[in-house]
Design an enzyme around this catalytic site. Structure first.
Site, short mmCIF file in Angstrom:
data_model
loop_
_atom_site.label_atom_id
_atom_site.label_comp_id
_atom_site.label_asym_id
_atom_site.label_seq_id
_atom_site.Cartn_x
_atom_site.Cartn_y
_atom_site.Cartn_z
N LYS A 176 0.71 -1.13 -0.17
CA LYS A 176 0.04 -0.10 0.04
C LYS A 176 0.89 1.20 -0.11
O LYS A 176 1.64 1.41 0.99
CB LYS A 176 -1.05 0.05 1.33
CG LYS A 176 -2.05 1.22 1.20
CD LYS A 176 -2.98 1.11 2.50
CE LYS A 176 -4.06 2.20 2.35
NZ LYS A 176 -4.95 1.91 3.44
N ASP A 312 -17.00 -0.05 0.30
CA ASP A 312 -15.61 -0.96 -0.21
C ASP A 312 -14.38 -1.13 0.98
O ASP A 312 -13.45 -1.61 0.53
CB ASP A 312 -15.10 0.19 -1.18
CG ASP A 312 -14.86 1.49 -0.53
OD1 ASP A 312 -15.82 2.19 -0.20
OD2 ASP A 312 -13.82 1.97 -0.59
#
Length: 665
Positions: A176, A312
């Site tokens: 990430k 999400d």
């Protein structure tokens, strides 16, 4: 655009009809020759099933774009300048068969685990998904900063317990903060040190608290810089690009993963990029499962608030996913909001169970027609009952009610939380202290009053002061706006009903009422009132504990079991904002030792660890190492040195006064 199956993995290099030249070009000569591997990360056994099973966008078209008819897009992570480790989680890396010390000492480790260099067998890709954000369908979202590296096969001899919830035998790993993808929208695909530290530490503490979560294997920082306006104050600063390695059975489990097929939304008009491609949804349905009710009950029982429960950011696997503006409650407040951007309180602590149900409704809509509406409705109708069951089961353990389940237990729990709210009691430390309240014994007689007083004095130590409660009950709405709304309610009730949020107004009025009472109270009067509230509740609690002993031949054994279960259910230490902030400030000043120390403490959240009660810098003056002062970093360095100027606070302490200034968005 071409939507093709991915290249075969490197374990199948010399296949008939496959060009050796193409393979050398795609992976590079220095990634060949696994027998002479220089890095333990080059020995990972990748089996990237999801890229073979689901449609893949192989286009190399640059920039942000709509991706239709695909679940993933191939991407190229952007290398960092001088990547280096901040910390690694030995426990998380062990899932991949890696030794944490070897990885830390591996010269190639920071490159591989930041995406700066691609491991043999890795196939970097970004996942396409949609989502409802703050109640509105946002259309295509996707991995704007995360990058799938591949799926690593579980090494031989792995702990079977680790695979209980991961029967696939593979761990998906992603980085990430590795740069731009087709889904980066207006962002740069980068993450900075402070957000990376928060995600790394919370991913791991949730695991050690026994709460399902994605894991974090490492943090890498670098000399690459991005500009961020931390406080949205118009004073941006340079921050170091940093990357977290995330590990999960799969990240193809977001509710939003199924919303790429959504028809045009009735409010926003937006539709999913793969609207009409229902055959893909059928493939995905075979790939995932649902455990939401148990997860949110566990959150509530440790005082954890996610902060951005968009569709999400929820996982069908029942894992805690995406650690952005999260927070563990300090002072108990059902209206606790950990995200300073959440002005309406949509994702407050007490709203989490209902919001998760709302998200399940949206998931069911995304699964239609494969999931018939009547079947979906029946399943969703069961959700709150399941949640309440899990919550009550966990709360009974936290109170040490192990032998019997009595109808009045729910009332006892509700009254405890109300007393905590009224007195501003610390959530974590109050529950931890309950195991020190003794069960009634025969012949206790007049000593009972002393026992109750002693227990009340113990819990009073965790209550808020008069000034803290005054600050906590100040209306959050601008007084002028509040006055305007009151005036409108009187002069134009119809308009008031149309434009105002009545729940928010009600909360503001409640705060004003409490503040008024507090302004007319002295500290001594407040303490007397709090003591009486706690004595009443403790009396009820001990009466309930007495029922636990009915019919038990070995009373001592029952009491010992109660304390053992409570102390292994109620953590001594959690990742409070001030603990994370202290580690962040030290790391931004070039000293990574506090991140590593906090991780070590959090790996045993239920235990006292001699020698690890305080931050490492306590009593040592300035940090051992100082980072360079680069242009634009003056504010950062000033903030980083602030931690050593404060009085050290034990990790199991209530938050210090300065912690209230921390703002997380």
């Amino acid at each position: 655009m071409a939507y093709l199956r991915p290249r075969l993995g490197l374990s199948r290099i010399f296949l008939p009809g496959v060009s050796a030249v193409r393979l050398f070009c795609s992976v590079g000569m220095d990634d060949m020759g696994l027998a002479m591997s220089r890095s333990p990360l080059e020995r990972l056994d990748f089996d990237n099933v999801v890229l073979r099973k689901l449609p893949l966008d192989t286009s190399e078209e640059p920039g942000v774009r709509q991706v239709k008819g695909a679940c993933f897009s191939l991407v190229k992570p952007q290398p960092l300048a001088n990547p280096r480790f901040v910390a690694v989680s030995h426990e998380a890396l062990a899932l991949l068969g890696l030794n944490g010390e070897e990885v830390m000492n591996d010269p190639l480790g920071p490159e591989y685990l930041s995406g700066s260099k691609v491991m043999p067998g890795s196939e970097p890709a970004a996942h396409c998904y949609c989502g409802h954000q703050f109640g509105q369908f946002a259309g295509q979202l996707g991995d704007g900063a995360a990058c799938y590296l591949g799926e690593v096969k579980v090494p031989p001899g792995h702990d079977p317990e680790q695979l209980r919830d991961n029967p696939s035998g593979r761990w998906e790993i992603q980085v990430k903060g590795a740069g731009l993808t087709p889904y980066s929208r207006q962002a740069d695909g980068r993450k900075v040190l402070r957000s990376s530290i928060r995600e790394f530490l919370c991913s791991e503490v949730m695991y050690f608290l026994g709460i399902p979560t994605t894991r974090a294997g490492s943090i890498v920082t670098s000399d690459s810089k991005v500009i961020r306006d931390v406080y949205y104050s118009g004073q941006p600063r340079h921050e170091r690009c940093s990357v977290v390695l995330r590990i999960a059975p799969t990240f193809l489990s977001r509710f939003g993963s199924f919303e790429i097929f959504k028809q045009a939304d009735e409010y926003t008009g937006r539709r999913g990029p793969s609207c009409g491609r229902d055959e893909i949804r059928g493939q995905m349905m075979d790939y995932v499962m649902l455990r939401t009710a148990r997860l949110v009950a566990q959150w509530q029982c440790v005082g954890f608030c996610h902060g951005v429960l968009n569709t999400d950011n929820m996982s069908i696997l029942g894992l805690t996913l995406d650690y952005g503006p999260y927070g563990f409650m300090d002072r108990f407040d059902p209206d606790f909001i950990c995200n300073a951007s959440d002005n309406s309180g949509r994702y407050s602590y007490q709203a989490q169970p209902a919001i998760c149900r709302w998200n399940l409704v949206k998931l069911a809509e995304a699964l239609a027609p494969e999931l018939p509406p009547d079947r979906a409705e029946a399943a969703i109708d069961e959700y709150m009952a399941l949640y309440n069951g899990f919550y009550l089961e966990n709360m009974r353990k936290k109170l040490g009610l192990l032998k019997k389940a009595e109808p009045e237990d729910e009332i006892l729990i509700t009254e405890l939380l109300q007393t905590m709210h009224n007195t501003g009691a610390d959530f974590t430390n109050t529950f931890r202290g309950l195991s020190q309240i003794s069960c009634p014994t025969e012949g206790e007689g007049e000593a009972e009053e002393d026992v109750i007083k002693k227990a009340a004095d113990l819990l009073l130590e965790q209550c808020a002061s008069l000034e803290e409660l005054k600050a906590a009950n100040k209306p959050t709405m601008d007084p002028r706006e509040l006055a305007m709304l009151f005036s409108m309610a009187q002069s134009n009730p119809a308009l008031f009903q149309m434009i105002s949020d009545r729940a928010t107004i009600a909360r503001q009025l409640e705060r004003l009422s409490k503040l008024k009472d507090l302004m007319e109270t002295s500290q001594e009067e407040l303490k007397t009132k709090h003591a009486e509230e706690w004595r009443r509740w403790i009396t009820r609690y001990r009466k309930r504990l007495a029922q636990e002993l009915d019919g038990q031949s070995d009373v001592q054994a029952v009491q010992e079991e109660r304390v053992r279960v409570m102390d292994s259910t109620n953590p001594r230490v959690i990742l409070r904002n001030y603990i994370a902030q202290t580690a962040i400030e030290a790391a931004e000043n070039g000293d990574f030792s506090e991140v590593q120390r906090v991780l070590k403490v959090l790996e045993k959240p239920f235990s006292l660890q001699p020698g690890l009660e305080l931050p490492a810098w306590a009593g040592k003056g300035e940090s051992a190492e100082q980072g360079e002062r680069d242009e634009g970093e003056e504010q950062q360095q000033e903030a980083a040195s602030a931690s050593t100027a404060r009085d050290p606070v034990p990790y199991d302490s209530k938050p210090p006064a300065w912690a209230h200034e921390i703002c997380v968005t």
